[in-house]
Design a protein around this motif. Structure first.
Motif, PDB file in Angstrom:
ATOM      1  N   GLY A  18     -19.459  -6.405  34.387  1.00  0.00           N
ATOM      2  CA  GLY A  18     -19.126  -5.675  33.168  1.00  0.00           C
ATOM      3  C   GLY A  18     -19.971  -6.129  31.985  1.00  0.00           C
ATOM      4  O   GLY A  18     -20.440  -5.307  31.187  1.00  0.00           O
ATOM      5  N   ILE A  19     -20.176  -7.441  31.875  1.00  0.00           N
ATOM      6  CA  ILE A  19     -20.995  -7.973  30.783  1.00  0.00           C
ATOM      7  C   ILE A  19     -22.447  -7.514  30.921  1.00  0.00           C
ATOM      8  O   ILE A  19     -23.097  -7.106  29.947  1.00  0.00           O
ATOM      9  CB  ILE A  19     -20.912  -9.506  30.751  1.00  0.00           C
ATOM     10  CG1 ILE A  19     -19.496  -9.939  30.360  1.00  0.00           C
ATOM     11  CG2 ILE A  19     -21.931 -10.091  29.780  1.00  0.00           C
ATOM     12  CD1 ILE A  19     -19.245 -11.431  30.493  1.00  0.00           C
ATOM     13  N   GLY A  49     -26.845  -4.503  29.070  1.00  0.00           N
ATOM     14  CA  GLY A  49     -28.007  -3.752  29.537  1.00  0.00           C
ATOM     15  C   GLY A  49     -28.049  -2.338  29.005  1.00  0.00           C
ATOM     16  O   GLY A  49     -29.101  -1.866  28.540  1.00  0.00           O
ATOM     17  N   ILE A  50     -26.922  -1.645  29.050  1.00  0.00           N
ATOM     18  CA  ILE A  50     -26.894  -0.255  28.556  1.00  0.00           C
ATOM     19  C   ILE A  50     -27.144  -0.225  27.058  1.00  0.00           C
ATOM     20  O   ILE A  50     -27.843   0.661  26.537  1.00  0.00           O
ATOM     21  CB  ILE A  50     -25.551   0.406  28.921  1.00  0.00           C
ATOM     22  CG1 ILE A  50     -25.449   0.564  30.448  1.00  0.00           C
ATOM     23  CG2 ILE A  50     -25.404   1.759  28.233  1.00  0.00           C
ATOM     24  CD1 ILE A  50     -24.111   1.056  30.926  1.00  0.00           C
ATOM     25  N   ASP A  51     -26.589  -1.213  26.349  1.00  0.00           N
ATOM     26  CA  ASP A  51     -26.826  -1.266  24.905  1.00  0.00           C
ATOM     27  C   ASP A  51     -28.314  -1.443  24.607  1.00  0.00           C
ATOM     28  O   ASP A  51     -28.867  -0.804  23.704  1.00  0.00           O
ATOM     29  CB  ASP A  51     -26.022  -2.419  24.306  1.00  0.00           C
ATOM     30  CG  ASP A  51     -26.191  -2.531  22.798  1.00  0.00           C
ATOM     31  OD1 ASP A  51     -25.702  -1.639  22.078  1.00  0.00           O
ATOM     32  OD2 ASP A  51     -26.836  -3.507  22.345  1.00  0.00           O
ATOM     33  N   ALA A  52     -28.985  -2.323  25.386  1.00  0.00           N
ATOM     34  CA  ALA A  52     -30.418  -2.544  25.171  1.00  0.00           C
ATOM     35  C   ALA A  52     -31.225  -1.305  25.503  1.00  0.00           C
ATOM     36  O   ALA A  52     -32.223  -0.994  24.828  1.00  0.00           O
ATOM     37  CB  ALA A  52     -30.887  -3.728  26.023  1.00  0.00           C
ATOM     38  N   VAL A  53     -30.829  -0.571  26.538  1.00  0.00           N
ATOM     39  CA  VAL A  53     -31.542   0.651  26.909  1.00  0.00           C
ATOM     40  C   VAL A  53     -31.393   1.718  25.828  1.00  0.00           C
ATOM     41  O   VAL A  53     -32.345   2.440  25.487  1.00  0.00           O
ATOM     42  CB  VAL A  53     -31.029   1.175  28.275  1.00  0.00           C
ATOM     43  CG1 VAL A  53     -31.584   2.574  28.546  1.00  0.00           C
ATOM     44  CG2 VAL A  53     -31.422   0.223  29.391  1.00  0.00           C
ATOM     45  N   PRO A  65     -36.128  -1.457  26.513  1.00  0.00           N
ATOM     46  CA  PRO A  65     -35.352  -0.715  27.515  1.00  0.00           C
ATOM     47  C   PRO A  65     -35.827  -0.967  28.942  1.00  0.00           C
ATOM     48  O   PRO A  65     -35.010  -1.078  29.869  1.00  0.00           O
ATOM     49  CB  PRO A  65     -35.559   0.751  27.107  1.00  0.00           C
ATOM     50  CG  PRO A  65     -35.874   0.690  25.657  1.00  0.00           C
ATOM     51  CD  PRO A  65     -36.674  -0.561  25.480  1.00  0.00           C
ATOM     52  N   TRP A  66     -37.159  -1.068  29.129  1.00  0.00           N
ATOM     53  CA  TRP A  66     -37.671  -1.306  30.476  1.00  0.00           C
ATOM     54  C   TRP A  66     -37.312  -2.706  30.969  1.00  0.00           C
ATOM     55  O   TRP A  66     -36.977  -2.900  32.139  1.00  0.00           O
ATOM     56  CB  TRP A  66     -39.185  -1.107  30.499  1.00  0.00           C
ATOM     57  CG  TRP A  66     -39.584   0.324  30.300  1.00  0.00           C
ATOM     58  CD1 TRP A  66     -40.095   0.907  29.170  1.00  0.00           C
ATOM     59  CD2 TRP A  66     -39.476   1.361  31.275  1.00  0.00           C
ATOM     60  NE1 TRP A  66     -40.324   2.238  29.381  1.00  0.00           N
ATOM     61  CE2 TRP A  66     -39.952   2.552  30.665  1.00  0.00           C
ATOM     62  CE3 TRP A  66     -39.034   1.414  32.594  1.00  0.00           C
ATOM     63  CZ2 TRP A  66     -39.988   3.773  31.328  1.00  0.00           C
ATOM     64  CZ3 TRP A  66     -39.072   2.636  33.269  1.00  0.00           C
ATOM     65  CH2 TRP A  66     -39.542   3.787  32.639  1.00  0.00           C
ATOM     66  N   LEU A  67     -37.379  -3.672  30.079  1.00  0.00           N
ATOM     67  CA  LEU A  67     -36.970  -5.034  30.461  1.00  0.00           C
ATOM     68  C   LEU A  67     -35.489  -5.076  30.810  1.00  0.00           C
ATOM     69  O   LEU A  67     -35.074  -5.757  31.753  1.00  0.00           O
ATOM     70  CB  LEU A  67     -37.267  -6.007  29.313  1.00  0.00           C
ATOM     71  CG  LEU A  67     -38.736  -6.398  29.105  1.00  0.00           C
ATOM     72  CD1 LEU A  67     -38.908  -7.189  27.819  1.00  0.00           C
ATOM     73  CD2 LEU A  67     -39.235  -7.215  30.305  1.00  0.00           C
ATOM     74  N   ALA A  68     -34.693  -4.339  30.053  1.00  0.00           N
ATOM     75  CA  ALA A  68     -33.258  -4.306  30.338  1.00  0.00           C
ATOM     76  C   ALA A  68     -32.989  -3.672  31.701  1.00  0.00           C
ATOM     77  O   ALA A  68     -32.171  -4.175  32.495  1.00  0.00           O
ATOM     78  CB  ALA A  68     -32.525  -3.535  29.238  1.00  0.00           C
TER      79      ALA A  68
END
Length: 248
Positions: free
Chosen positions: A42-43, A48-52, A60-63
């Motif tokens: 969940g974390i 990850g979605i927030d960074a994307v 976004p690609w790194l995430a």
């Protein structure tokens, strides 16, 4: 901590000459591992979605690459491990492989810093779904000590049960109290020695192994299948991360 449950999952591999099991598999899993895995996933998803969504440039690609790398590994080491047991075989689903061991090929089940199964060739397979918990063992030892003290007090109460209160009156019959304590101590003793849950699971596996290792339906070959569905995306994520970092 583990709990056996009936399984509806089909068996991927059956040893040669094996008959259809009379009973469904029992499953041993680690509830603590499952809860921890869900929280970590969940974390990862949240960050990850927030960074994307809000990231800029290569973020976004790194995430995405990081999630592709981490999610399969977290799933493999927390949610995937399980031990499937029936009258014919033991199936060990570890993070990166599935091992099928007919009872006739199992040499021993041993517990130390980890719970393990050893086949006749001497190969050792760790049971990831049955982790050893020093805390659980300590708790079981404390419960056993309390049960022993309760049984001892019950025995002492029973021995002096006929005395009054020593003040010349009727007193409180010690026999009634002693009998109650004795009954409680007997009930605790009837439950047997306290054991950590994973240790009890290992005891069940050893008992089944002793009963079934000579059975004709429990013979066959040990098979090992690697979990490429976990390995492939994790490797892809690692390669993508390396490429992104290499590009600067």
């Amino acid at each position: 901590m583990t709990s056996p449950d009936p399984s509806r999952e089909p068996e991927p591999t059956k040893p040669a000459g094996s008959a259809t099991p009379q009973y469904k598999d029992r499953i041993y899993r680690s509830p603590a591992g499952i809860v921890g895995g869900v929280l970590v996933l969940g974390i990862i998803a949240w960050l990850g979605i927030d960074a994307v969504v809000v990231g800029e440039g290569r973020t976004p690609w790194l995430a995405l690459a990081t999630m592709l790398f981490l999610v399969p590994l977290v799933f493999a080491y927390t949610l995937r491990p399980a031990v499937f047991v029936n009258d014919d075989r033991l199936r060990v689903r570890n993070p990166l492989r599935m091992v099928v061991l007919p009872w006739g090929q199992v040499a021993s089940l041993r517990s130390g810093f980890s719970n393990e199964v050893v086949d006749d060739s001497g190969t050792t397979y760790q049971l990831w779904a049955l982790p050893v918990s020093v805390r659980a063992r300590s708790k079981a030892a404390r419960q056993e000590a309390r049960a022993a003290r309760a049984a001892a007090r019950a025995g002492q109460g029973g021995a002096g049960g006929g005395r009054g209160d020593g003040r010349g009156g009727a007193g409180v019959p010690g026999g009634a109290v002693g009998a109650a304590d004795l009954g409680a101590g007997a009930a605790l003793a009837a439950g047997g020695p306290r054991r950590a849950e994973t240790d009890r699971a290992m005891d069940e596996l050893r008992e089944l192994h002793e009963r079934r290792q000579e059975a004709a339906a429990a013979q066959g070959e040990v098979t090992v299948r690697w979990a490429y569905e976990v390995i492939a995306p994790a490797v892809a994520g690692a390669v993508l991360l390396a490429v992104l970092w290499g590009l600067g």
